[in-house]
Design a protein around this motif. Structure first.
Motif, PDB file in Angstrom:
ATOM      1  N   GLU A  58      46.798  83.344  56.141  1.00 34.71           N
ATOM      2  CA  GLU A  58      47.658  83.131  54.977  1.00 34.71           C
ATOM      3  C   GLU A  58      49.056  82.676  55.407  1.00 34.71           C
ATOM      4  O   GLU A  58      49.656  81.802  54.775  1.00 34.71           O
ATOM      5  N   HIS A  59      49.562  83.273  56.485  1.00 31.80           N
ATOM      6  CA  HIS A  59      50.865  82.839  57.004  1.00 31.80           C
ATOM      7  C   HIS A  59      50.800  81.388  57.478  1.00 31.80           C
ATOM      8  O   HIS A  59      51.722  80.593  57.225  1.00 31.80           O
ATOM      9  N   ILE A  60      49.726  81.045  58.168  1.00 35.05           N
ATOM     10  CA  ILE A  60      49.586  79.689  58.696  1.00 35.05           C
ATOM     11  C   ILE A  60      49.568  78.671  57.552  1.00 35.05           C
ATOM     12  O   ILE A  60      50.194  77.609  57.636  1.00 35.05           O
ATOM     13  N   LYS A  61      48.887  78.991  56.465  1.00 32.07           N
ATOM     14  CA  LYS A  61      48.877  78.115  55.299  1.00 32.07           C
ATOM     15  C   LYS A  61      50.283  77.966  54.725  1.00 32.07           C
ATOM     16  O   LYS A  61      50.689  76.871  54.297  1.00 32.07           O
ATOM     17  N   LEU A  62      51.039  79.064  54.722  1.00 25.27           N
ATOM     18  CA  LEU A  62      52.412  79.027  54.207  1.00 25.27           C
ATOM     19  C   LEU A  62      53.305  78.172  55.108  1.00 25.27           C
ATOM     20  O   LEU A  62      54.105  77.361  54.617  1.00 25.27           O
ATOM     21  N   PHE A  63      53.175  78.337  56.427  1.00 19.25           N
ATOM     22  CA  PHE A  63      53.951  77.518  57.368  1.00 19.25           C
ATOM     23  C   PHE A  63      53.652  76.035  57.160  1.00 19.25           C
ATOM     24  O   PHE A  63      54.552  75.192  57.201  1.00 19.25           O
ATOM     25  N   LYS A  64      52.368  75.744  56.959  1.00 19.63           N
ATOM     26  CA  LYS A  64      51.958  74.349  56.758  1.00 19.63           C
ATOM     27  C   LYS A  64      52.508  73.811  55.446  1.00 19.63           C
ATOM     28  O   LYS A  64      53.009  72.668  55.387  1.00 19.63           O
ATOM     29  N   LYS A  65      52.446  74.607  54.386  1.00 19.74           N
ATOM     30  CA  LYS A  65      52.889  74.169  53.060  1.00 19.74           C
ATOM     31  C   LYS A  65      54.356  73.773  53.052  1.00 19.74           C
ATOM     32  O   LYS A  65      54.733  72.758  52.443  1.00 19.74           O
ATOM     33  N   TYR A  66      55.202  74.572  53.732  1.00 19.61           N
ATOM     34  CA  TYR A  66      56.645  74.312  53.718  1.00 19.61           C
ATOM     35  C   TYR A  66      57.150  73.681  55.013  1.00 19.61           C
ATOM     36  O   TYR A  66      58.363  73.583  55.223  1.00 19.61           O
ATOM     37  N   ASN A  67      56.214  73.226  55.842  1.00 20.44           N
ATOM     38  CA  ASN A  67      56.561  72.577  57.108  1.00 20.44           C
ATOM     39  C   ASN A  67      57.559  73.435  57.899  1.00 20.44           C
ATOM     40  O   ASN A  67      58.631  72.984  58.294  1.00 20.44           O
ATOM     41  N   VAL A  68      57.189  74.701  58.119  1.00 17.94           N
ATOM     42  CA  VAL A  68      58.037  75.665  58.808  1.00 17.94           C
ATOM     43  C   VAL A  68      57.831  75.554  60.323  1.00 17.94           C
ATOM     44  O   VAL A  68      56.685  75.549  60.799  1.00 17.94           O
ATOM     45  N   HIS A  69      58.921  75.462  61.053  1.00 24.47           N
ATOM     46  CA  HIS A  69      58.818  75.507  62.513  1.00 24.47           C
ATOM     47  C   HIS A  69      58.762  76.969  62.947  1.00 24.47           C
ATOM     48  O   HIS A  69      59.601  77.777  62.553  1.00 24.47           O
ATOM     49  N   VAL A  70      57.757  77.318  63.753  1.00 21.25           N
ATOM     50  CA  VAL A  70      57.548  78.700  64.183  1.00 21.25           C
ATOM     51  C   VAL A  70      57.943  78.854  65.653  1.00 21.25           C
ATOM     52  O   VAL A  70      57.371  78.212  66.532  1.00 21.25           O
ATOM     53  N   GLY A  71      58.928  79.710  65.907  1.00 19.59           N
ATOM     54  CA  GLY A  71      59.300  80.071  67.268  1.00 19.59           C
ATOM     55  C   GLY A  71      58.569  81.352  67.647  1.00 19.59           C
ATOM     56  O   GLY A  71      58.694  82.363  66.961  1.00 19.59           O
ATOM     57  N   LEU A  72      57.783  81.303  68.718  1.00 17.09           N
ATOM     58  CA  LEU A  72      57.013  82.469  69.152  1.00 17.09           C
ATOM     59  C   LEU A  72      57.645  83.089  70.387  1.00 17.09           C
ATOM     60  O   LEU A  72      57.882  82.398  71.381  1.00 17.09           O
ATOM     61  N   SER A  73      57.907  84.380  70.345  1.00 18.96           N
ATOM     62  CA  SER A  73      58.430  85.098  71.506  1.00 18.96           C
ATOM     63  C   SER A  73      57.260  85.668  72.299  1.00 18.96           C
ATOM     64  O   SER A  73      56.650  86.663  71.897  1.00 18.96           O
ATOM     65  N   VAL A  74      56.933  85.032  73.406  1.00 19.40           N
ATOM     66  CA  VAL A  74      55.806  85.467  74.244  1.00 19.40           C
ATOM     67  C   VAL A  74      56.090  85.038  75.678  1.00 19.40           C
ATOM     68  O   VAL A  74      56.584  83.938  75.915  1.00 19.40           O
ATOM     69  N   ASP A  75      55.804  85.922  76.630  1.00 20.68           N
ATOM     70  CA  ASP A  75      56.232  85.697  78.006  1.00 20.68           C
ATOM     71  C   ASP A  75      55.115  85.254  78.938  1.00 20.68           C
ATOM     72  O   ASP A  75      55.191  85.436  80.153  1.00 20.68           O
ATOM     73  N   GLY A  76      54.045  84.690  78.384  1.00 19.23           N
ATOM     74  CA  GLY A  76      52.980  84.183  79.225  1.00 19.23           C
ATOM     75  C   GLY A  76      51.613  84.480  78.671  1.00 19.23           C
ATOM     76  O   GLY A  76      51.449  84.883  77.510  1.00 19.23           O
ATOM     77  N   SER A  77      50.612  84.295  79.521  1.00 23.46           N
ATOM     78  CA  SER A  77      49.227  84.558  79.154  1.00 23.46           C
ATOM     79  C   SER A  77      48.938  86.046  79.297  1.00 23.46           C
ATOM     80  O   SER A  77      49.734  86.794  79.866  1.00 23.46           O
ATOM     81  N   PRO A  78      47.786  86.515  78.818  1.00 26.27           N
ATOM     82  CA  PRO A  78      47.445  87.944  78.947  1.00 26.27           C
ATOM     83  C   PRO A  78      47.356  88.407  80.397  1.00 26.27           C
ATOM     84  O   PRO A  78      47.474  89.597  80.676  1.00 26.27           O
ATOM     85  N   GLU A  79      47.146  87.461  81.337  1.00 28.07           N
ATOM     86  CA  GLU A  79      47.017  87.815  82.747  1.00 28.07           C
ATOM     87  C   GLU A  79      48.362  88.084  83.417  1.00 28.07           C
ATOM     88  O   GLU A  79      48.418  88.620  84.525  1.00 28.07           O
ATOM     89  N   VAL A  80      49.461  87.691  82.756  1.00 29.63           N
ATOM     90  CA  VAL A  80      50.798  87.864  83.321  1.00 29.63           C
ATOM     91  C   VAL A  80      51.377  89.201  82.870  1.00 29.63           C
ATOM     92  O   VAL A  80      51.222  89.596  81.716  1.00 29.63           O
ATOM     93  N   TYR A  81      52.058  89.896  83.766  1.00 35.47           N
ATOM     94  CA  TYR A  81      52.649  91.197  83.432  1.00 35.47           C
ATOM     95  C   TYR A  81      53.563  91.079  82.231  1.00 35.47           C
ATOM     96  O   TYR A  81      54.409  90.182  82.160  1.00 35.47           O
ATOM     97  N   ASN A  82      53.386  91.987  81.301  1.00 38.56           N
ATOM     98  CA  ASN A  82      54.081  91.918  80.018  1.00 38.56           C
ATOM     99  C   ASN A  82      55.174  92.972  79.934  1.00 38.56           C
ATOM    100  O   ASN A  82      54.904  94.146  79.701  1.00 38.56           O
ATOM    101  N   LEU A  83      56.405  92.546  80.105  1.00 41.66           N
ATOM    102  CA  LEU A  83      57.533  93.474  80.082  1.00 41.66           C
ATOM    103  C   LEU A  83      57.816  94.006  78.680  1.00 41.66           C
ATOM    104  O   LEU A  83      58.482  95.021  78.518  1.00 41.66           O
TER     105      LEU A  83
END
Length: 211
Positions: free
Chosen positions: A59-84
């Motif tokens: 539902e969020h993805i549909k909303l982002f698409k509808k209003y052309n929202v740019h999404v900034g994701l805070s993530v420090d790597g893949s699941p294999e990388v240590y997650n602080l």
């Protein structure tokens, strides 16, 4: 009230983008998010949001698409990388899955990645580079930040100057080889600042998908 606030911000800063960010803005009900995005669009601005990505639904993805929202994701790597951040491996997997789903849906996505000893040294740095390669394949850019402990509680995770230099060199070499260094800060910021375009270098959220 929201209209007046956005107008004051535009008058002061003169920018055409308004970003919803933390805590975690996706804790807002979906109808309230739509109200914000709609109001921002009606004022002629571009809406964006900064999130940790754990609460994203179809539902969020549909909303982002509808209003052309740019999404900034805070993530420090893949699941294999240590997650602080302390998130479980399956949570990081879910965030990366959401990232992939958004790009497949045509949503504009950028990444904020904090560099620290857990993800930017030794074998972890190579895993981080593999993840960045994957992002490049999805035409995703972003911003690398440096973990800094201002309260003396986690200084063992701060990169030494030598470790940071090695990480910058390795990441830049990777991006330069792919011709995508302009899609990632701080490399993008260095280039723009040298060109006298400092205002663009300070832009937020992370850069939009590559052309």
């Amino acid at each position: 009230c929201l209209d007046n606030m956005i107008k004051r911000l535009l008058k002061e800063y003169g920018r055409g983008s308004v970003c919803l960010h933390g805590g975690e803005p996706l804790t807002l009900p979906i109808d309230e998010l739509e109200y914000f995005f709609s109001a921002i669009r009606k004022l002629g601005c571009n809406p964006s949001i900064q999130t940790n990505g754990t609460l994203i639904t179809d539902e969020h993805i549909k909303l982002f698409k509808k209003y052309n929202v740019h999404v900034g994701l805070s993530v420090d790597g893949s699941p294999e990388v240590y997650n602080l951040r302390g998130e479980r491996k399956e949570i990081v997997e879910k965030v990366n899955e959401n990232l992939l789903k958004m790009r497949r849906a045509g949503v504009s996505v950028g990444v904020l990645c904090v560099l620290h000893k857990g993800n930017a040294t030794g074998e972890s740095l190579e895993k981080l580079c593999n993840w960045v390669e994957w992002l490049n394949g999805l035409r995703i850019g972003g911003r690398f930040l440096i973990m800094k402990d201002f309260f003396g509680e986690a200084d063992e995770y701060e990169l030494t100057p030598y470790e940071l230099a090695a990480a910058w060199e390795r990441l830049y070499a990777l991006l330069r080889r792919r011709g995508t260094e302009r899609n990632w800060s701080p490399f993008r910021d260095f280039i723009l600042s040298l060109q006298g375009r400092r205002r663009e270098a300070d832009s937020f959220p992370p850069p939009a998908p590559m052309a």
